[in-house]
Design an enzyme around this catalytic site. Structure first.
Site, mmCIF file in Angstrom:
data_model
loop_
_atom_site.group_PDB
_atom_site.id
_atom_site.type_symbol
_atom_site.label_atom_id
_atom_site.label_comp_id
_atom_site.label_asym_id
_atom_site.label_seq_id
_atom_site.Cartn_x
_atom_site.Cartn_y
_atom_site.Cartn_z
ATOM 1 N N GLU A 33 10.869 16.996 13.132
ATOM 2 C CA GLU A 33 11.469 16.604 11.866
ATOM 3 C C GLU A 33 11.198 17.713 10.844
ATOM 4 O O GLU A 33 10.039 18.008 10.565
ATOM 5 C CB GLU A 33 10.800 15.290 11.436
ATOM 6 C CG GLU A 33 11.635 14.439 10.576
ATOM 7 C CD GLU A 33 10.955 13.088 10.288
ATOM 8 O OE1 GLU A 33 9.740 12.923 10.514
ATOM 9 O OE2 GLU A 33 11.669 12.206 9.803
ATOM 10 N N CYS A 64 14.268 10.564 6.174
ATOM 11 C CA CYS A 64 14.221 10.290 7.611
ATOM 12 C C CYS A 64 15.623 10.376 8.202
ATOM 13 O O CYS A 64 15.793 10.634 9.384
ATOM 14 C CB CYS A 64 13.630 8.917 7.853
ATOM 15 S SG CYS A 64 14.459 7.646 6.899
ATOM 16 N N GLU A 123 9.715 1.472 10.545
ATOM 17 C CA GLU A 123 10.782 2.432 10.212
ATOM 18 C C GLU A 123 10.140 3.803 10.288
ATOM 19 O O GLU A 123 9.406 4.199 9.391
ATOM 20 C CB GLU A 123 11.317 2.152 8.802
ATOM 21 C CG GLU A 123 11.985 0.796 8.637
ATOM 22 C CD GLU A 123 13.346 0.715 9.316
ATOM 23 O OE1 GLU A 123 13.875 1.762 9.744
ATOM 24 O OE2 GLU A 123 13.878 -0.404 9.434
ATOM 25 N N LYS A 167 0.882 -1.176 0.000
ATOM 26 C CA LYS A 167 0.000 0.000 0.000
ATOM 27 C C LYS A 167 0.917 1.224 0.000
ATOM 28 O O LYS A 167 1.429 1.623 1.044
ATOM 29 C CB LYS A 167 -0.876 -0.029 1.252
ATOM 30 C CG LYS A 167 -2.196 0.717 1.159
ATOM 31 C CD LYS A 167 -2.096 2.194 0.857
ATOM 32 C CE LYS A 167 -1.566 3.016 2.010
ATOM 33 N NZ LYS A 167 -1.258 4.414 1.624
HETATM 34 P P1 NAD Z 1 2.991 9.011 6.797
HETATM 35 O O1 NAD Z 1 3.141 8.351 8.111
HETATM 36 O O2 NAD Z 1 2.043 10.147 6.690
HETATM 37 O O3 NAD Z 1 2.509 7.956 5.702
HETATM 38 C C1 NAD Z 1 3.209 6.761 5.467
HETATM 39 C C2 NAD Z 1 2.265 5.758 4.843
HETATM 40 O O4 NAD Z 1 1.217 5.443 5.757
HETATM 41 C C3 NAD Z 1 1.573 6.231 3.574
HETATM 42 O O5 NAD Z 1 1.419 5.129 2.721
HETATM 43 C C4 NAD Z 1 0.216 6.690 4.084
HETATM 44 O O6 NAD Z 1 -0.780 6.657 3.092
HETATM 45 C C5 NAD Z 1 -0.046 5.658 5.144
HETATM 46 N N1 NAD Z 1 -0.971 6.080 6.197
HETATM 47 C C6 NAD Z 1 -1.229 7.332 6.661
HETATM 48 N N2 NAD Z 1 -2.125 7.284 7.664
HETATM 49 C C7 NAD Z 1 -2.432 5.970 7.854
HETATM 50 C C8 NAD Z 1 -3.288 5.276 8.756
HETATM 51 N N3 NAD Z 1 -4.011 5.913 9.668
HETATM 52 N N4 NAD Z 1 -3.337 3.940 8.669
HETATM 53 C C9 NAD Z 1 -2.609 3.274 7.764
HETATM 54 N N5 NAD Z 1 -1.781 3.869 6.881
HETATM 55 C C10 NAD Z 1 -1.693 5.205 6.926
HETATM 56 O O7 NAD Z 1 4.450 9.408 6.334
HETATM 57 P P2 NAD Z 1 4.887 10.164 5.006
HETATM 58 O O8 NAD Z 1 4.506 11.604 5.167
HETATM 59 O O9 NAD Z 1 4.422 9.445 3.796
HETATM 60 O O10 NAD Z 1 6.467 9.996 5.070
HETATM 61 C C11 NAD Z 1 7.280 10.803 5.814
HETATM 62 C C12 NAD Z 1 7.633 10.132 7.122
HETATM 63 O O11 NAD Z 1 8.212 8.860 6.880
HETATM 64 C C13 NAD Z 1 8.678 10.900 7.910
HETATM 65 O O12 NAD Z 1 8.335 10.931 9.266
HETATM 66 C C14 NAD Z 1 9.946 10.083 7.697
HETATM 67 O O13 NAD Z 1 10.907 10.227 8.705
HETATM 68 C C15 NAD Z 1 9.410 8.711 7.638
HETATM 69 N N6 NAD Z 1 10.364 7.829 6.962
HETATM 70 C C16 NAD Z 1 11.050 6.934 7.714
HETATM 71 C C17 NAD Z 1 11.974 6.101 7.109
HETATM 72 C C18 NAD Z 1 12.753 5.105 7.917
HETATM 73 O O14 NAD Z 1 13.305 4.206 7.318
HETATM 74 N N7 NAD Z 1 12.832 5.220 9.226
HETATM 75 C C19 NAD Z 1 12.190 6.179 5.732
HETATM 76 C C20 NAD Z 1 11.468 7.103 4.999
HETATM 77 C C21 NAD Z 1 10.542 7.915 5.635
#
Ligand code: NAD
Length: 484
Positions: free
Chosen positions: A388, A291, A257, A181
């Site tokens: 962040e 991240c 992650e 997803k």
């Molecule tokens: P996000 O948490 O908003 O979304 C991530 C994913 O979760 C997307 O696919 C989104 O559609 C889905 N999602 C959102 N709400 C949800 C819910 N209630 N239930 C299920 N799925 C849901 O994050 P983002 O804005 O897409 O990405 C940025 C974030 O990701 C930053 O905090 C970054 O640090 C983190 N990140 C972490 C790593 C790592 O390896 N630690 C790598 C890349 C990004």
């Protein structure tokens, strides 16, 4: 490759059980170009029923895939590596178009993404158990590794290809079937990865891809299916916490992650060339939308003026523009909300006394741009040090005493990665040991490597991706007590 050509090749329906199909309720997701804020494409949006169908398709495919000899699973992953490498231009164009990042960053991501397939093609055939004598005598302890089952993979928009392959690679290597997803901002790259897996020889149902506008409801519906045994999530800590609660209802195995707030320490004996080059990479890779991005720079007061001036000169010289323009070094941020957040963090820091060494503005005109920015003498209570940033802004804080710098660096609930620059390797390793993060870069600005265990401590996550550890996340340990 021209964007129109890439869009023509890219599938825009859901991939379920080997078929491309529209969403059951006919909804679509509009994909925008962050450089113009204009729509460029749309794709099907999965309903709960579609997502459950994808889980069922994965469950149906699972026994056959799990029983497929590791050598054959490995060959599929190796072919995926080769196909992705051959089509680097196509993938980079899609990534840059929907995420906004500069083509150079997009190409680097494709290389990184493809390497997960190569690495896990190699790991697939090296998954070993152990045999030992029971200490009390009379039997043997056999420890085997079995595929965990159907895995739901949820990925963010900032690395739309690599965050998908970092999960699909080890899952398939271990013998699992998956439902991916992707983030609503970047579904096209994920659909292109789905098509690539089919072409590489993954049987129908082993990889399913379901973009969904209503991600909360759709992911919850999948996690409720008994066939699902694993949730691997990359995204924000906030959503990670919500998903951990949901996963608890079915006692699912989870890999998380999550967000970061990386400190970057410049000690007084750091090589200035190395420190500035590493800082520029740690801050500006992916335009700061990583991240792992350095979020706070702690610089020894004796070198702070020189470091600040040199970093500001390097950041100020970066060419900002549309990601797809060949000369661009920094693209726009992913959307308007991301830019507003960055602007507000800078305003708050400046209001509390920070000095702007370069940048500090969102340029007028269309597109979600923010200027590469360096802030010096940032006050300790500034929000930018706690949150962040996810954008091209480097806040500098001066320190006198190394122990203070380590204390400030650890004063956060995040613990993904940290960086330290010093000419003294022994000192660097000692500081690395004291920093509360899952990963540390010593005299370098990038730690990501498919061969290394990537992941965080504290609220930055659970589990590891990449390396040998990455495949173990998709296995169950099975112990057999045997007499012979
Ligand atoms: P996000 O948490 O908003 O979304 C991530 C994913 O979760 C997307 O696919 C989104 O559609 C889905 N999602 C959102 N709400 C949800 C819910 N209630 N239930 C299920 N799925 C849901 O994050 P983002 O804005 O897409 O990405 C940025 C974030 O990701 C930053 O905090 C970054 O640090 C983190 N990140 C972490 C790593 C790592 O390896 N630690 C790598 C890349 C990004």
């Amino acid at each position: 490759m021209k964007l129109s050509e890439a869009l023509e090749q890219c599938p825009t329906e859901l991939l379920v059980g080997g078929d491309w199909r529209p969403g059951a309720d006919g909804r679509r997701i509009t994909v925008h170009d962050p450089a113009t804020a204009e729509p460029i494409a749309s794709c099907a949006s999965a309903s709960e029923a579609d997502a459950v169908a994808a889980v069922d398709a994965a469950a149906l495919a699972l026994p056959g895939w799990a029983a497929t000899p590791a050598r054959e699973r490995s060959a599929v992953l190796r072919r995926a590596y080769e196909l992705m490498t051959e089509r680097a231009d196509y993938f980079a164009t899609l990534i840059s178009a929907e995420n906004g990042k500069a083509l150079t960053d997009a190409r680097a991501e494709v290389g990184y993404a493809a390497e997960f397939f190569r690495w896990y093609a190699e790991e697939a055939v090296r998954l070993a158990g152990t045999v030992q004598h029971a200490p009390a005598g009379g039997g043997r302890i056999l420890v085997d590794r079995a595929p965990i089952g159907v895995a739901v993979l949820v990925t963010p928009w900032n690395y739309p290809a690599a965050m998908a392959t970092r999960k699909i690679g080890p899952a398939l290597a271990a013998g699992c079937a998956v439902v991916l997803k992707p983030a609503g901002e970047t579904p096209l790259t994920a659909l292109a990865v789905g098509a690539l897996m089919a072409e590489a020889g993954a049987p129908a149902g082993v990889v399913n891809v379901v973009p969904a506008a209503r991600s909360g409801a759709v992911v919850a519906a999948m996690l409720d299916r008994p066939a699902v045994r694993k949730l691997s999530f990359t995204g924000s800590t906030e959503v990670g916490r919500t998903l951990l609660r949901t996963a608890a209802d079915r006692v699912l195995s989870t890999s998380m992650e999550l967000g970061g707030n990386a400190p970057f320490l410049v000690l007084e004996d750091a090589d200035p060339d190395v420190a500035v080059a590493a800082a520029l990479l740690a801050k500006m890779r992916n335009g700061g939308e990583a991240c792992t991005a350095a979020n706070r720079f702690y610089v020894h007061e004796s070198v702070a003026d020189e470091f600040g001036a040199r970093l500001a000169a390097a950041m100020g010289a970066l060419r900002v523009g549309p990601g797809l323009d060949p000369g661009t070094e920094v693209g726009p941020l992913v959307n308007a909300a991301a830019r507003t957040k960055v602007a507000e963090l800078v305003e708050d820091a400046v209001a509390r006394g920070a000095r702007v060494l370069t940048g500090g503005r969102a340029p007028a005109g269309r597109g979600h741009y923010y200027e590469p920015t360096v802030l010096d003498r940032v006050a300790p209570d500034s929000a930018i040090l706690a949150e962040e940033i996810f954008g091209p802004v480097a806040p500098l804080v001066r320190f006198r005493d190394e122990a203070d710098a380590i204390r400030l660096a650890n004063d956060t609930e995040y613990g993904l990665v940290s960086y330290v620059c010093t000419r003294d390797l022994g000192r660097g390793l000692a500081v690395a040991g004291a920093l509360e993060t899952g990963m540390v870069g010593v005299n370098r600005g990038v730690v990501s490597d498919p061969a290394a265990p990537f992941g965080g401590v504290k609220q930055s996550g659970l589990g590891r991706e990449g390396g040998h550890e990455g495949i173990l996340e998709y296995t169950e340990t099975k112990y057999i007590a045997a007499d012979w």
